[in-house]
Design an enzyme around this catalytic site. Sequence first.
Site, PDB file in Angstrom:
ATOM      1  N   GLU A  17      75.352 -41.118  59.390  1.00  0.00           N
ATOM      2  CA  GLU A  17      74.287 -41.641  59.417  1.00  0.00           C
ATOM      3  C   GLU A  17      75.058 -41.414  57.813  1.00  0.00           C
ATOM      4  O   GLU A  17      75.414 -40.498  56.858  1.00  0.00           O
ATOM      5  CB  GLU A  17      72.373 -40.854  59.022  1.00  0.00           C
ATOM      6  CG  GLU A  17      72.312 -40.102  58.252  1.00  0.00           C
ATOM      7  CD  GLU A  17      71.272 -39.487  58.761  1.00  0.00           C
ATOM      8  OE1 GLU A  17      70.464 -40.144  59.432  1.00  0.00           O
ATOM      9  OE2 GLU A  17      70.656 -38.541  57.609  1.00  0.00           O
ATOM     10  N   CYS A  18      75.379 -42.481  56.906  1.00  0.00           N
ATOM     11  CA  CYS A  18      75.731 -42.921  55.543  1.00  0.00           C
ATOM     12  C   CYS A  18      76.779 -42.369  54.810  1.00  0.00           C
ATOM     13  O   CYS A  18      78.239 -42.755  55.720  1.00  0.00           O
ATOM     14  CB  CYS A  18      74.780 -42.070  54.526  1.00  0.00           C
ATOM     15  SG  CYS A  18      74.345 -43.442  53.155  1.00  0.00           S
TER      16      CYS A  18
END
Length: 450
Positions: A324-325
């Site tokens: 994520e991210c």
Amino acid sequence: MIAGTHSGCGKTTVSLGIMASLVRKGFKVQAFKVGPDFIDPGHHRMITGRPSHNLDGWIMDKSYNQSIFYRYSSDADVAVVEGVMGFYDGISGDKEDASSAQIAKWLNLSVILVVDASSAARSIAAVCLGYKMFDPEVNIIGFIFNNVASPYHAQVLKEAAKDKGINVVGILYREKENIGIPSRHLGLFTAEEFKVRKDKLADWIEKGVNIERILKETEYKISDFKELKKSNSSKNKNRDVRIGIAKDRAFCFYYDENIRLLEEAGAEIIPFSPIEDKKLPLPLDGLIFGGGYPELSCKELSSNTQLMEDIRKLILKGTPVYAECGGFMYLMDSVVDLEGNRYKMLGIFPFECHMQKRLVSLGYRQVTTKKDSILGPAGTTVRGHEFHYSKIKRCTSNVDTIYSVTNRINKEEGYLKKNVLGSYIHLHFGSNPEVAKYFVEYCRKASQGI
């Protein structure tokens, strides 16, 4: 709870100072942060020596927030909850959802409000009264005046407060030397990058804040919640699934509650550094790449080709991977920094992301999966938030998206390739604990060839 009138009033520095003072006095301190932020909890941990946990009224329901608070407070002497934004600020103007006030009411917390007193005098009393009267269900017991210019300024503030019956528990003068956490366009420096000066913070607080009085006026008993703690304390001692988690200064944004839920589901967490380690700590049944600031370490990440080759081999074998991210950026073809330098990354997703000077996306997100995945069956719903300065600018081939996302202009997200799921959204498994169980079981079955 240490809350503030608005963002930038000094509540984080005051909260850290109070924690530092309490630790220096010999107390075992448990810190919490209202909202989805990763950076402040990292600094809390550096002060207290214990993981700090997020409380959030939009991401998690009341009972789950209570379970987090009571579970981690149960063996501490003092719990310090740092608020978010202004005390009453949340997701809208007519509701208290996601606000510090909501959490204070759910947990029955007494509140100390930090007020930026710079460029004001008697008017500060009106501000204090407004905060006390806005919601009678909130227990604001005292105020700390921050950024006070001089002893005369302090005297005027005290006179105004006394005249209106306002309880002042602290006067903090503007420091010539900045003792807070420095910031940049990305936000505050992380705990991995900047070590807070504990003794200076404690000295500053002890010169102007009556710690003993605050402790006396905020005494809190949690004995009534033994059943709640007990019902949430079970652990799976048979940790037979080895999950590698990227953890260093590039990837440091993780909710400790997510880690606990993974462990409870049977995961053995194996940290490794994509910057420093030359090979993976094999064998591994799954990989997680959390958020952080990989754009500040692009050169080191890109040059660690040996580790990247290990990761690619695992992915080709079908090992489940969640990113994520910042972790998602690492799995792309390349990252282009603000100076236009291009750095080769893992190349799992056929994207090139470019760093931007302005914030690209910010806000709460609810994700619903459109097909079966490593997070659960189709229809799985989980909540989190999005915050990033990078943008996908080039895509060389199509990739399936399996997320339908609320509160977002582009509702298609969650990029899936083989058993690899990448997204810009930081998910909190506390919004749906079944996600952690499903991911661990998926990793277990994948390692067994099922």
